[in-house]
Design an enzyme around this catalytic site. Structure first.
Site, PDB file in Angstrom:
ATOM      1  N   GLU A  87       0.736  -1.050   0.092  1.00 29.21           N
ATOM      2  CA  GLU A  87       0.305  -0.087  -0.019  1.00 29.21           C
ATOM      3  C   GLU A  87       0.785   1.101   0.070  1.00 29.21           C
ATOM      4  OE1 GLU A  87      -2.413  -0.764   3.458  1.00 29.21           O
ATOM      5  OE2 GLU A  87      -0.791  -0.162   4.748  1.00 29.21           O
TER       6      GLU A  87
ATOM      7  N   ARG B 297       6.720  19.437   5.342  1.00 31.76           N
ATOM      8  CA  ARG B 297       7.770  18.511   5.710  1.00 31.76           C
ATOM      9  C   ARG B 297       9.024  18.891   5.867  1.00 31.76           C
ATOM     10  NH1 ARG B 297       9.416  15.336   2.131  1.00 31.76           N
ATOM     11  NH2 ARG B 297       9.539  13.425   3.509  1.00 31.76           N
TER      12      ARG B 297
ATOM     13  N   CYS C 139       4.585  33.543   9.868  1.00 29.53           N
ATOM     14  CA  CYS C 139       5.080  34.418  10.835  1.00 29.53           C
ATOM     15  C   CYS C 139       5.816  33.388  11.974  1.00 29.53           C
ATOM     16  CB  CYS C 139       4.408  35.262  11.722  1.00 29.53           C
ATOM     17  SG  CYS C 139       4.927  36.399  12.704  1.00 29.53           S
TER      18      CYS C 139
END
Ligand code: PLP
Length: 424
Positions: free
Chosen positions: A269, A308, A339
């Site tokens: 998968e 990521r 920010c």
């Protein structure tokens, strides 16, 4: 300093990406349909003589257009939430082709999944017991924890001894007892050791563990080895040798089939391998700022759109698609517009001298890009554009304007009045 990446790392011509950036604006995720299809076909060719079926891990990229493409290539789906189950059902997927790996599932989610008829993959003894009590005489699968540690980062290492996922191997007999008490047939066994596997030997070790652990399951119909096939994120990194892996795994799977009387299907998968390299995040430079020791390229995206790098210290190649010839290289920190000081998309990157208005392509962002995006700092999500196999460009998600974004917040929170102080 990181090397200046060659234009050839882009999955499509840079002029095409530039045309999309100019027409659709930025930030925009772009996906290449033909590449997704090729990658699905490659996976499907790996085990020609074995009963192997492929599921796509929806969490990697859940845009319904992308799911439809992958379904068209003959993949079923690996889902990890009831919402993902509903999404696949809504797209017309046969429930039998939807594998739902639960993780701290609620009763309501359990009943929804059971009613839908998807394959429920249970990850704890407590949940197994409540499922068996509610649905005696039915069937399910169990997720186990093989105590094999892998993944591109500790945060996605799911198979290790201290992981929250799966049923301990020593508790499998207890799981079979619970199921037997209620006449529930355990049809499959599953594990997923981590995402972005670093050591191919670990997948082979996991296969071994699952084959052995399946021995006590009377009603075994499938074994699911999970996802985790890695992709190279650096342009000079060697890709995972899929063919070698398939060769090694095939031998073991064939030997297993030869010794078992039951017909068994093997599932994998993957998510990242299918869609990761087929996606690019386009962003525009709006600021060039010399801070003394570092020069920053400020962009119109950030960790709200591509998490990521901030979450996993992940590396993504960045290419300046407006300026890639003839100019001297400079070293930049590529910064987002959120920010927070951790909002960096790339550190010490060599790029041609870049200016406000230039477009950058952030590579290999088709997986865990948009699905992990948020509206932090109340910024709109990126648009998504598909380059279809026929070569035209199709909007598969519109970017909201700032005005629409704020209007929707008021709608969702039920606040209609203008700002005024609330008396207690
Ligand atoms: C249960 C499960 N299966 C499959 C995957 C897909 O992993 P990958 O995208 O690395 O192939 C994941 C991702 O974390 C997962 O949690």
């Amino acid at each position: 300093m990181q090397p200046n990446p060659p234009l050839s790392i882009l999955p499509v011509d840079s002029d095409r990406l530039l045309a999309i950036a100019q027409k659709w604006g930025t930030p925009t995720y772009v996906y290449v349909e033909s590449l997704i299809r090729q990658r699905c076909q490659k996976l499907k060719s790996l085990f020609p003589d074995l009963p192997v079926s492929w599921l796509y891990a929806v969490k990697a990229n859940d845009n319904p257009h992308i799911i439809r493409i992958i379904s068209g290539e003959g993949f079923g789906f690996d889902t990890v939430s009831y919402e993902e189950v509903l999404l696949c059902l809504k797209l017309g997927t046969d429930p039998k082709d939807i594998f739902y790996t639960e993780n701290n599932m609620t009763d309501a989610e359990m009943h929804g999944a059971a009613k839908a008829g998807v394959i429920l993959n249970v990850g704890s003894l407590g949940r197994l017991r409540s499922f068996c009590e509610a649905y005696p005489g039915s069937e399910c699968s169990i997720r186990v924890k093989p105590d094999i540690s892998d993944g591109h980062h500790a945060k996605v290492d799911t198979g290790n001894q201290d992981s929250k996922f799966g049923i301990r191997l020593d508790l499998i007999p207890e799981a079979t007892r619970i199921a037997a008490d209620f006449g529930v047939r355990i049809r499959g066994i599953h594990a997923h050791i981590g995402s972005g596997i670093q050591e191919p030997e670990n997948i082979l070790a996991e296969i071994e563990v699952l084959l052995k652990s399946s021995a006590g399951l009377q009603d075994l119909a499938f074994i699911n080895f999970g996802g985790g096939i890695p992709i190279p994120y650096r342009h000079d990194e060697a890709p995972f040798d899929l063919d070698r892996f398939a060769d090694l795994a095939s031998g073991r799977l064939k030997a297993f089939i030869a010794t078992t009387e039951k017909p068994v299907t093997f599932f994998f998968e993957p998510g990242r391998w299918v869609v990761g390299p087929a996606g690019i995040l386009l962003t525009q430079v709006n600021t060039v700022k010399d801070q003394g020791r570092k020069v920053f390229l400020g962009t119109d995206t950030g960790f709200n759109h591509l998490l990521r790098p901030a979450l996993y210290d992940a590396y993504h190649e960045v290419v300046n698609i407006s300026e890639h010839t003839g100019k001297t290289s400079r070293t930049y920190h590529i910064a987002g517009n959120i920010c927070e000081s951790g909002d960096m998309l790339g550190l010490d990157r060599a790029l041609p001298e870049s200016s406000p208005g230039d477009y950058l392509a952030i590579c290999d962002t088709g997986a865990y890009g948009m699905t992990m995006a948020s509206q932090y700092n109340r910024r709109a999500l990126p648009a998504e554009v598909l380059i279809t196999s026929k070569g035209y460009h199709k909007t598969i998600r519109k970017r909201k304007t700032p005005e629409e974004t704020v209007k929707d917040l008021f709608k969702e929170t039920g606040l209609t009045a203008a700002l005024k102080s609330e008396t207690p």
